[in-house]
Design a protein around this motif. Structure first.
Motif, mmCIF file in Angstrom:
data_model
loop_
_atom_site.group_PDB
_atom_site.id
_atom_site.type_symbol
_atom_site.label_atom_id
_atom_site.label_comp_id
_atom_site.label_asym_id
_atom_site.label_seq_id
_atom_site.Cartn_x
_atom_site.Cartn_y
_atom_site.Cartn_z
ATOM 1 N N ASP A 123 0.848 -1.199 0.000
ATOM 2 C CA ASP A 123 0.000 0.000 0.000
ATOM 3 C C ASP A 123 0.885 1.251 0.000
ATOM 4 O OD1 ASP A 123 -2.882 1.141 0.687
ATOM 5 O OD2 ASP A 123 -1.451 2.142 2.000
ATOM 6 N N ARG A 124 1.901 1.244 0.879
ATOM 7 C CA ARG A 124 2.818 2.412 0.932
ATOM 8 C C ARG A 124 3.515 2.597 -0.414
ATOM 9 N NH1 ARG A 124 4.065 0.791 6.535
ATOM 10 N NH2 ARG A 124 5.579 -0.675 5.732
ATOM 11 N N PHE A 125 3.951 1.482 -0.995
ATOM 12 C CA PHE A 125 4.651 1.477 -2.289
ATOM 13 C C PHE A 125 3.748 2.087 -3.372
ATOM 14 C CE2 PHE A 125 5.459 -0.746 -6.291
ATOM 15 C CZ PHE A 125 6.833 -0.724 -6.406
ATOM 16 N N SER A 126 2.488 1.649 -3.389
ATOM 17 C CA SER A 126 1.552 2.117 -4.415
ATOM 18 C C SER A 126 1.256 3.603 -4.257
ATOM 19 C CB SER A 126 0.236 1.334 -4.329
ATOM 20 O OG SER A 126 0.495 -0.046 -4.417
ATOM 21 N N ARG A 127 0.993 3.999 -3.016
ATOM 22 C CA ARG A 127 0.668 5.421 -2.775
ATOM 23 C C ARG A 127 1.840 6.336 -3.113
ATOM 24 N NH1 ARG A 127 -3.649 6.070 1.377
ATOM 25 N NH2 ARG A 127 -4.407 3.987 1.777
ATOM 26 N N ALA A 128 3.068 5.803 -2.948
ATOM 27 C CA ALA A 128 4.258 6.626 -3.222
ATOM 28 C C ALA A 128 4.524 6.752 -4.723
ATOM 29 C CB ALA A 128 5.471 6.031 -2.511
ATOM 30 N N GLY A 129 3.683 6.133 -5.558
ATOM 31 C CA GLY A 129 3.844 6.242 -7.014
ATOM 32 C C GLY A 129 5.008 5.415 -7.540
ATOM 33 N N LYS A 130 5.405 4.359 -6.781
ATOM 34 C CA LYS A 130 6.589 3.582 -7.184
ATOM 35 C C LYS A 130 6.272 2.489 -8.199
ATOM 36 C CE LYS A 130 9.146 4.192 -2.856
ATOM 37 N NZ LYS A 130 9.503 3.530 -1.616
ATOM 38 N N TYR A 131 4.992 2.219 -8.431
ATOM 39 C CA TYR A 131 4.619 1.104 -9.316
ATOM 40 C C TYR A 131 4.808 1.514 -10.777
ATOM 41 C CZ TYR A 131 1.773 -2.681 -11.269
ATOM 42 O OH TYR A 131 1.349 -3.772 -11.975
ATOM 43 N N THR A 132 5.655 0.746 -11.454
ATOM 44 C CA THR A 132 5.926 1.094 -12.857
ATOM 45 C C THR A 132 5.366 0.053 -13.813
ATOM 46 O OG1 THR A 132 8.055 0.002 -12.640
ATOM 47 C CG2 THR A 132 8.043 2.405 -12.352
ATOM 48 N N GLY A 133 4.652 -0.942 -13.267
ATOM 49 C CA GLY A 133 4.085 -2.006 -14.105
ATOM 50 C C GLY A 133 4.395 -3.369 -13.499
ATOM 51 N N TRP A 134 3.665 -4.388 -13.955
ATOM 52 C CA TRP A 134 3.788 -5.735 -13.378
ATOM 53 C C TRP A 134 5.227 -6.251 -13.461
ATOM 54 C CZ3 TRP A 134 5.273 -10.685 -14.434
ATOM 55 C CH2 TRP A 134 4.819 -11.671 -13.524
ATOM 56 N N GLN A 135 5.692 -6.889 -12.409
ATOM 57 C CA GLN A 135 7.064 -7.431 -12.402
ATOM 58 C C GLN A 135 7.067 -8.805 -11.763
ATOM 59 O OE1 GLN A 135 9.836 -4.640 -10.436
ATOM 60 N NE2 GLN A 135 8.266 -3.088 -10.790
ATOM 61 N N PRO A 136 7.890 -9.751 -12.242
ATOM 62 C CA PRO A 136 7.893 -11.119 -11.708
ATOM 63 C C PRO A 136 8.293 -11.201 -10.237
ATOM 64 C CG PRO A 136 9.143 -10.999 -13.766
ATOM 65 C CD PRO A 136 8.788 -9.603 -13.400
ATOM 66 N N PHE A 137 9.116 -10.272 -9.762
ATOM 67 C CA PHE A 137 9.621 -10.394 -8.385
ATOM 68 C C PHE A 137 9.155 -9.254 -7.483
ATOM 69 C CE2 PHE A 137 12.665 -12.780 -10.984
ATOM 70 C CZ PHE A 137 12.580 -14.019 -10.340
ATOM 71 N N LEU A 138 8.085 -8.600 -7.887
ATOM 72 C CA LEU A 138 7.644 -7.451 -7.081
ATOM 73 C C LEU A 138 6.939 -7.906 -5.795
ATOM 74 C CD1 LEU A 138 7.372 -4.359 -6.905
ATOM 75 C CD2 LEU A 138 5.209 -4.556 -8.147
ATOM 76 N N LEU A 139 7.476 -7.508 -4.660
ATOM 77 C CA LEU A 139 6.843 -7.673 -3.342
ATOM 78 C C LEU A 139 6.389 -9.118 -3.073
ATOM 79 C CD1 LEU A 139 5.013 -4.265 -3.472
ATOM 80 C CD2 LEU A 139 6.604 -4.914 -1.654
ATOM 81 N N LEU A 140 7.303 -10.054 -3.273
ATOM 82 C CA LEU A 140 6.954 -11.459 -3.032
ATOM 83 C C LEU A 140 6.759 -11.718 -1.538
ATOM 84 C CD1 LEU A 140 9.330 -13.469 -5.410
ATOM 85 C CD2 LEU A 140 7.099 -12.436 -5.878
#
Ligand code: NAD
Length: 321
Positions: A123-140
Motif C-alpha cells: 500500500d505504501r509502495f503504491s501510494r508513493a507512485g513507485k509502481y511502474t508495471g507488473w514485475q515477476p519479483f515485485l513484493l513477493l
C-alpha cells in the motif's frame, strides 16, 4: 451505589448500570487519568470499571475506601491489576473473556496475512507512485495455505485462531502451552502439542496468545528468533512485553525472520525506535478487540459483573485471586 468508569465506554453498559439503579460517574477527560486524578475520582465509590492502562494497585484501592467491592476490568487481560492487593482488601476482580475472542482471532489472522503478503508495505509502495508495471519479483510474500502455524498459548483466542487456520487455510497446527497438554483440536484439526523450541523451529507462522506474567515476559527474545525459520512470520496480539522488542527489531533488520505483525507494543504507547522505519513489520495500535459489536459486548459484560457484585452475588467473570 456509586460506580466510577475511568474512561468513556459504549453507552450500553453505562445504561445497564443506571437501569440497575446505580449512580454512574464517567471520567470526563478523553485520556487515561493520572495517578492523582484516579485517586481523587475513585474516593468513596463502590465499584470501579477500569481500562487496561489503569494500574490498579493498593494505593488506588485504598484511595477508593473500604466500601470498594469490585474492580471490573474492560479487557480480558488483567496484568494491570494487583491481585494480591485486591485479595487482601476483599475486592472482587473481573475481566471480559469470551466475547472478544473472535474479534482478536480475526485480527491475529489479519496480521498473519498482512505481514506474510506484505499488504501494508505494498500500500505504501503504491501510494508513493513507485509502481511502474507488473514485475515477476515485485513484493513477493509467503503462502499461508497448508503451512504450519505455531500457537503459543492455546487458550480461547489461540484456539479460535487455530480453527481459522486449520479449517480455512488447511494449516497444520503446532501448539505450546504448559497448562494445556492436549485438546479436542488434537483429533479435530490434527493439532500437536510440542515444546516451544520445537514450535519455533518448525512453524511458518507463530502467533502469541499468552497472558503477561513474570514467566512470559520476553518469552520471545534473541535465542527464540534464532530458532525460527528465516521465512517465518511472528504475530503478537497478547501483551507487548511478551516479545523483546529490541530483539524483534534486530531479527527483522537482519532478516532472521521474514516479517512480524504486532498489535501490542512493549512500551505502549511508545514504539521502540527503529521499528517504524523498517518495512517488514505491520503495526496496529492495540485494536485487536476494536469492533463495534465487541466493544458493546465488553461494555455490557463489565456492567453485568458490577451489577452482580453490588447485589452481593458472585460476578460471572470473577478472577481467582
Ligand atoms: P486464555 O486464558 O484463554 O488463554 C491463555 C493461554 O495461555 C492459556 O491456555 C494458558 O494455559 C496459556 N499460558 C499461560 N502461560 C503460558 C506460558 N508460559 N507459555 C505458553 N502458554 C501459556 O486467554 P485468552 O482469552 O485467549 O487471551 C490471551 C491474552 O490475549 C490475554 O491474556 C490478553 O493479554 C491478550 N489479549 C489482547 C487483546 C488485544 O486487544 N490485543 C485482546 C484480548 C486479549
Amino acid at each position: 451505589m456509586r460506580i466510577f468508569i475511568t474512561r468513556k465506554i459504549p453507552q450500553i453498559g453505562i445504561d445497564r448500570l443506571k437501569q440497575a439503579g446505580h449512580e454512574v460517574i464517567v471520567s470526563d477527560v478523553d485520556r487515561p487519568l493520572t495517578r492523582d486524578e484516579l485517586k481523587q475520582k475513585v474516593a468513596g465509590v463502590d465499584a470501579i470499571l477500569s481500562q487496561l492502562v489503569d494500574k490498579m494497585n493498593g494505593e488506588i484501592m485504598d484511595a477508593a475506601g473500604k466500601q470498594l467491592k469490585i474492580i471490573a476490568n474492560y479487557a480480558v487481560g488483567f496484568d494491570n491489576i494487583n491481585l494480591k492487593n485486591a485479595h487482601d482488601r476483599n475486592i472482587a476482580i473481573t475481566n471480559t473473556p469470551d466475547i472478544l475472542t473472535e474479534a482478536v482471532a480475526d485480527h491475529a489472522f489479519a496480521l498473519m496475512l498482512a505481514a506474510g503478503r506484505r499488504i501494508v508495505e505494498s500500500d505504501r509502495f503504491s501510494r508513493a507512485g513507485k509502481y511502474t508495471g507488473w514485475q515477476p519479483f515485485l513484493l513477493l510474500g509467503q503462502d499461508l495455505l497448508g503451512k504450519t502455524l505455531g500457537v503459543v498459548g492455546l487458550g480461547r483466542i489461540g484456539s479460535a485462531l487455530a480453527y481459522r487456520a486449520a479449517q480455512g487455510f488447511k494449516m497444520k497446527i503446532l501448539y505450546y502451552d504448559p497448562i494445556i497438554k492436549s485438546s479436542p483440536f488434537d483429533t479435530e484439526v490434527g493439532a500437536k502439542p510440542v515444546s516451544l523450541e520445537e514450535l519455533l523451529k518448525n512453524s511458518d507462522f507463530v502467533s502469541i496468545h499468552v497472558p503477561l506474567l513474570p514467566e512470559t515476559k520476553h518469552l520471545i527474545s534473541t535465542p527464540q528468533f534464532e530458532m525460527m525459520k528465516k521465512t517465518a512470520v511472528l504475530v503478537n496480539t497478547s501483551r507487548g512485553p511478551v516479545v523483546d522488542e529490541q530483539a524483534l527489531l534486530k531479527a527483522l533488520q537482519n532478516r532472521d525472520i521474514f516479517a512480524a505483525g504486532i498489535d501490542v507494543w512493549e512500551f505502549e504507547p511508545k514504539l521502540t525506535p527503529g521499528l517504524a522505519e523498517i518495512e517488514n513489520i505491520v503495526i496496529t495500535p492495540h485494536i485487536a478487540s476494536a469492533t463495534v459489536e465487541t466493544r458493546d459486548n465488553m461494555s455490557k459484560l463489565a456492567a453485568e459483573n458490577i451489577i452482580a457484585a453490588l447485589k452481593g452475588n458472585a460476578p460471572p467473570n470473577l478472577i481467582k485471586q
